[in-house]
Design a protein around this motif. Structure first.
Motif, PDB file in Angstrom:
ATOM      1  N   UNK A 287       0.822  -1.203   0.000  1.00 26.23           N
ATOM      2  CA  UNK A 287       0.000   0.000   0.000  1.00 26.23           C
ATOM      3  C   UNK A 287       0.864   1.264   0.000  1.00 26.23           C
ATOM      4  N   UNK A 288       0.270   2.364  -0.408  1.00 23.66           N
ATOM      5  CA  UNK A 288       0.935   3.671  -0.388  1.00 23.66           C
ATOM      6  C   UNK A 288       0.195   4.575   0.586  1.00 23.66           C
ATOM      7  N   UNK A 289       0.927   5.080   1.563  1.00 24.75           N
ATOM      8  CA  UNK A 289       0.377   6.009   2.546  1.00 24.75           C
ATOM      9  C   UNK A 289       1.042   7.364   2.331  1.00 24.75           C
ATOM     10  N   UNK A 290       0.236   8.421   2.263  1.00 21.13           N
ATOM     11  CA  UNK A 290       0.800   9.753   2.079  1.00 21.13           C
ATOM     12  C   UNK A 290       0.498  10.618   3.296  1.00 21.13           C
ATOM     13  N   UNK A 291       1.478  11.442   3.651  1.00 19.15           N
ATOM     14  CA  UNK A 291       1.328  12.421   4.721  1.00 19.15           C
ATOM     15  C   UNK A 291       1.848  13.755   4.151  1.00 19.15           C
ATOM     16  N   UNK A 292       2.117  14.740   4.986  1.00 14.90           N
ATOM     17  CA  UNK A 292       2.689  16.021   4.549  1.00 14.90           C
ATOM     18  C   UNK A 292       1.654  17.135   4.499  1.00 14.90           C
ATOM     19  N   UNK A 293       1.258  17.643   5.661  1.00 15.55           N
ATOM     20  CA  UNK A 293       0.394  18.822   5.783  1.00 15.55           C
ATOM     21  C   UNK A 293      -0.869  18.714   4.940  1.00 15.55           C
ATOM     22  N   UNK A 294      -1.528  17.588   5.006  1.00 19.64           N
ATOM     23  CA  UNK A 294      -2.757  17.393   4.238  1.00 19.64           C
ATOM     24  C   UNK A 294      -3.934  18.102   4.902  1.00 19.64           C
ATOM     25  N   UNK A 295      -4.888  18.535   4.089  1.00 20.78           N
ATOM     26  CA  UNK A 295      -6.188  18.968   4.562  1.00 20.78           C
ATOM     27  C   UNK A 295      -7.236  18.353   3.647  1.00 20.78           C
ATOM     28  N   UNK A 296      -8.519  18.736   3.808  1.00 19.76           N
ATOM     29  CA  UNK A 296      -9.554  18.108   3.010  1.00 19.76           C
ATOM     30  C   UNK A 296      -9.394  18.404   1.519  1.00 19.76           C
ATOM     31  N   UNK A 297      -8.857  19.575   1.187  1.00 15.40           N
ATOM     32  CA  UNK A 297      -8.682  19.934  -0.214  1.00 15.40           C
ATOM     33  C   UNK A 297      -7.564  19.107  -0.852  1.00 15.40           C
ATOM     34  N   UNK A 298      -6.461  18.933  -0.127  1.00 14.69           N
ATOM     35  CA  UNK A 298      -5.370  18.110  -0.642  1.00 14.69           C
ATOM     36  C   UNK A 298      -5.812  16.658  -0.779  1.00 14.69           C
ATOM     37  N   UNK A 299      -6.598  16.181   0.185  1.00 12.05           N
ATOM     38  CA  UNK A 299      -7.099  14.811   0.111  1.00 12.05           C
ATOM     39  C   UNK A 299      -7.995  14.645  -1.113  1.00 12.05           C
ATOM     40  N   UNK A 300      -8.871  15.609  -1.340  1.00  9.59           N
ATOM     41  CA  UNK A 300      -9.760  15.536  -2.506  1.00  9.59           C
ATOM     42  C   UNK A 300      -8.968  15.559  -3.811  1.00  9.59           C
ATOM     43  N   UNK A 301      -7.879  16.320  -3.827  1.00  9.01           N
ATOM     44  CA  UNK A 301      -7.075  16.403  -5.047  1.00  9.01           C
ATOM     45  C   UNK A 301      -6.358  15.101  -5.358  1.00  9.01           C
ATOM     46  N   UNK A 302      -6.260  14.224  -4.358  1.00  6.63           N
ATOM     47  CA  UNK A 302      -5.582  12.939  -4.543  1.00  6.63           C
ATOM     48  C   UNK A 302      -6.557  11.794  -4.798  1.00  6.63           C
ATOM     49  N   UNK A 303      -7.817  12.133  -5.032  1.00  6.16           N
ATOM     50  CA  UNK A 303      -8.835  11.097  -5.204  1.00  6.16           C
ATOM     51  C   UNK A 303      -8.502  10.137  -6.340  1.00  6.16           C
ATOM     52  N   UNK A 304      -7.889  10.643  -7.400  1.00  6.75           N
ATOM     53  CA  UNK A 304      -7.567   9.792  -8.543  1.00  6.75           C
ATOM     54  C   UNK A 304      -6.180   9.180  -8.448  1.00  6.75           C
ATOM     55  N   UNK A 305      -5.459   9.494  -7.389  1.00  9.48           N
ATOM     56  CA  UNK A 305      -4.104   8.963  -7.226  1.00  9.48           C
ATOM     57  C   UNK A 305      -4.151   7.570  -6.609  1.00  9.48           C
ATOM     58  N   UNK A 306      -3.148   6.741  -6.876  1.00 11.51           N
ATOM     59  CA  UNK A 306      -3.108   5.389  -6.307  1.00 11.51           C
ATOM     60  C   UNK A 306      -2.647   5.412  -4.854  1.00 11.51           C
ATOM     61  N   UNK A 307      -3.426   6.069  -4.021  1.00 11.09           N
ATOM     62  CA  UNK A 307      -3.115   6.226  -2.598  1.00 11.09           C
ATOM     63  C   UNK A 307      -4.062   5.333  -1.808  1.00 11.09           C
ATOM     64  N   UNK A 308      -3.552   4.698  -0.766  1.00 15.18           N
ATOM     65  CA  UNK A 308      -4.368   3.773   0.018  1.00 15.18           C
ATOM     66  C   UNK A 308      -4.783   4.321   1.373  1.00 15.18           C
ATOM     67  N   UNK A 309      -4.059   5.309   1.898  1.00 13.12           N
ATOM     68  CA  UNK A 309      -4.398   5.887   3.200  1.00 13.12           C
ATOM     69  C   UNK A 309      -3.725   7.241   3.338  1.00 13.12           C
ATOM     70  N   UNK A 310      -4.291   8.072   4.219  1.00 15.24           N
ATOM     71  CA  UNK A 310      -3.771   9.412   4.448  1.00 15.24           C
ATOM     72  C   UNK A 310      -3.444   9.583   5.930  1.00 15.24           C
ATOM     73  N   UNK A 311      -2.368  10.315   6.189  1.00 18.15           N
ATOM     74  CA  UNK A 311      -2.042  10.706   7.558  1.00 18.15           C
ATOM     75  C   UNK A 311      -2.155  12.207   7.674  1.00 18.15           C
ATOM     76  N   UNK A 312      -2.922  12.686   8.647  1.00 21.23           N
ATOM     77  CA  UNK A 312      -3.197  14.122   8.758  1.00 21.23           C
ATOM     78  C   UNK A 312      -2.848  14.600  10.161  1.00 21.23           C
ATOM     79  N   UNK A 313      -2.167  15.747  10.234  1.00 16.91           N
ATOM     80  CA  UNK A 313      -1.751  16.283  11.521  1.00 16.91           C
ATOM     81  C   UNK A 313      -2.226  17.693  11.753  1.00 16.91           C
ATOM     82  N   UNK A 314      -1.404  18.671  11.368  1.00 21.14           N
ATOM     83  CA  UNK A 314      -1.630  20.070  11.721  1.00 21.14           C
ATOM     84  C   UNK A 314      -3.017  20.568  11.348  1.00 21.14           C
ATOM     85  N   UNK A 315      -3.433  20.355  10.116  1.00 17.48           N
ATOM     86  CA  UNK A 315      -4.718  20.894   9.672  1.00 17.48           C
ATOM     87  C   UNK A 315      -5.889  20.281  10.427  1.00 17.48           C
TER      88      UNK A 315
END
Length: 448
Positions: A287-315
């Motif tokens: 699986x591919x997990x992405x982090x790095x200052x994500x928010x809901x807009x960044x997550x939505x922009x990755x909808x078509x990317x081959x990403x399996x999970x997101x890690x969210x902190x500051x936002x």
């Protein structure tokens, strides 16, 4: 094991000083005036949602119930108040006996709300209710803001899981509350062990860049991690060169490698490259997990990317730009005397600048359209119309000072999923807009 009963550092022996001084000085003045025991109704509501939000999320109710139970003035606290001469001896004697004996009702935790919704209603004597204002608002404002951000992020993520990892971006105790609120809003796990211990939220975590930098070679770091945690672990692949790291990761762990994490760069581009590389190396299940200052807009922009999970902190832990829900706690009705049978009189602040409020003890119901989708939040005083009788939103939380509504966190989480699903589809749009349904007011003959 019921970890809620263990009394971790995230809980305190008393919540009585989680208040503003003017609540105690109001108490002293009311005791002297003979008005302290008048039956009163306070309500928590917000006049508006944060700019661009379509709905709010009720979170923190369970923590409010704990706070009310723990609102006690022990000898040390009374000594502090006496030493500072904050209140007089008569008031100190009253505080020494303080136990909330009234009733609290409200929207169940996980439910959605809108401007004007009576999110929580606190009833009892003026004296016992006024003291709870700050502690109730501090919990609901924080937790509801985090849960609303989490809900937007989980909606944007779809079926992909979300990891809460914001502990290092906020106060250490706020981080635990934030993890709880995020779980209600749709996150699946947290990196914060105190939150896992206190609330039973699933925890995750493997390694940071420091672990890679500790070793002479990236391969050595990957080997050490796989030897310790197994092939199903998650390897962080962006410390040096991502393509080389992915190649090394699969070489060390084999195609059974659980996941790789990407924490920098153009996530959309890098995710596509890493997916293609993993597949070429035979690690089709990694699986591919992405982090790095994500928010809901960044997550939505990755909808078509081959990403399996997101890690969210500051936002997440800052409410994605809206760290408070702007809730207020207002007296809306009170009796004209100390007589328990005295009728309630509606009261309300009248002022310019948008800070007006609506008097009267309120009920709330959600009207549905022919398809069972919410079309209006109806708030009123007096009798509930027959057509809305089975759509009431407020439930009993405390009766006669006793908590009656504790529930598992997973039940709260499931409630939120159902509540959000019952809104119009536009509720989950990230574009700016008004609340997804309007609030309508119906005024009855009195405040009782």
């Amino acid at each position: 094991m019921n970890t809620a009963d263990l009394g971790l550092p995230v809980r305190v022996p008393s919540t009585a000083l989680f208040t503003d001084q003017y609540e105690l000085t109001m108490l002293q003045a009311a005791l002297k005036a003979g008005t302290a025991e008048r039956r009163s109704v306070f309500e928590v509501f917000t006049r508006r949602l944060p700019d661009g939000r379509r709905y709010g999320v009720v979170a923190g109710t369970g923590r409010v119930l704990d706070a009310v139970e723990n609102f006690r003035f022990d000898a040390d606290l009374l000594g502090f108040l006496r030493e500072r001469r904050i209140v007089d001896e008569t008031t100190l004697d009253w505080l020494a006996r303080y136990r909330f004996s009234g009733d609290i009702s409200g929207y169940p935790e996980g439910e959605v709300y809108f401007p004007g919704s009576p999110i929580m209603r606190v009833e009892g004597s003026f004296a016992e209710c006024v003291l709870l204002e700050t502690v109730i608002l501090s919990i609901l404002n924080h937790d509801s803001a985090i849960a609303a951000a989490a809900s937007r992020m989980s909606s944007a993520a779809g079926e992909r899981p979300l990891i809460e990892m914001g502990a290092r971006r906020t106060h250490e105790l706020a981080a635990v509350a934030a993890a709880r609120a995020a779980y209600i809003g749709g996150f699946t796990t947290t990196s914060d062990l105190a939150a896992g211990f206190r609330y039973g939220i699933p925890t995750v975590g493997t390694s940071a860049h420091a672990f890679t930098l500790l070793h002479d070679e990236e391969r050595d770091a990957f080997r050490a991690q796989v030897d310790s945690l197994g092939r199903g672990t998650t390897l962080l692949v962006d410390t040096y060169d991502v393509a080389e790291a992915v190649r090394t990761a699969v070489d060390v762990a084999g195609p059974e490698l659980g996941a790789v994490r990407i924490d920098s760069g153009d996530l959309l581009l890098v995710a596509h490259r890493v997916r293609r590389q993993l597949d070429d190396l035979g690690a089709t299940g990694t699986r591919i997990i992405v982090t790095s200052d994500l928010d809901e807009y960044a997550i939505a922009s990755l909808a078509a990317a081959p990403v399996d999970a997101y890690g969210v902190g500051t936002q997440l832990v800052t409410g994605s730009g809206h760290p408070t829900a702007s809730m207020v706690y207002k007296l809306v009705a009170r009796a004209g005397s100390d007589d328990p049978a005295a009728p309630l009189v509606p009261v309300a602040k009248k002022s310019s600048g948008g800070k007006t409020s609506v008097g009267g003890r309120k009920w709330a119901a959600r009207r549905l359209d022919a398809n069972g989708v919410a079309e209006a939040e109806v708030v009123g005083t007096g009798d509930v119309p027959a057509e809305l009788a089975d759509r009431g939103l407020l439930v009993d939380l405390v009766k006669g000072g006793e908590v009656v509504a504790r529930e598992p966190l997973d039940a709260v989480r499931d409630r939120h999923v159902a509540a959000r699903a019952g809104l119009p589809l536009s509720a989950t749009q990230l574009s700016r807009g008004e609340p997804v349904i309007p609030t309508e007011y119906l005024h009855g003959p009195s405040g009782s």
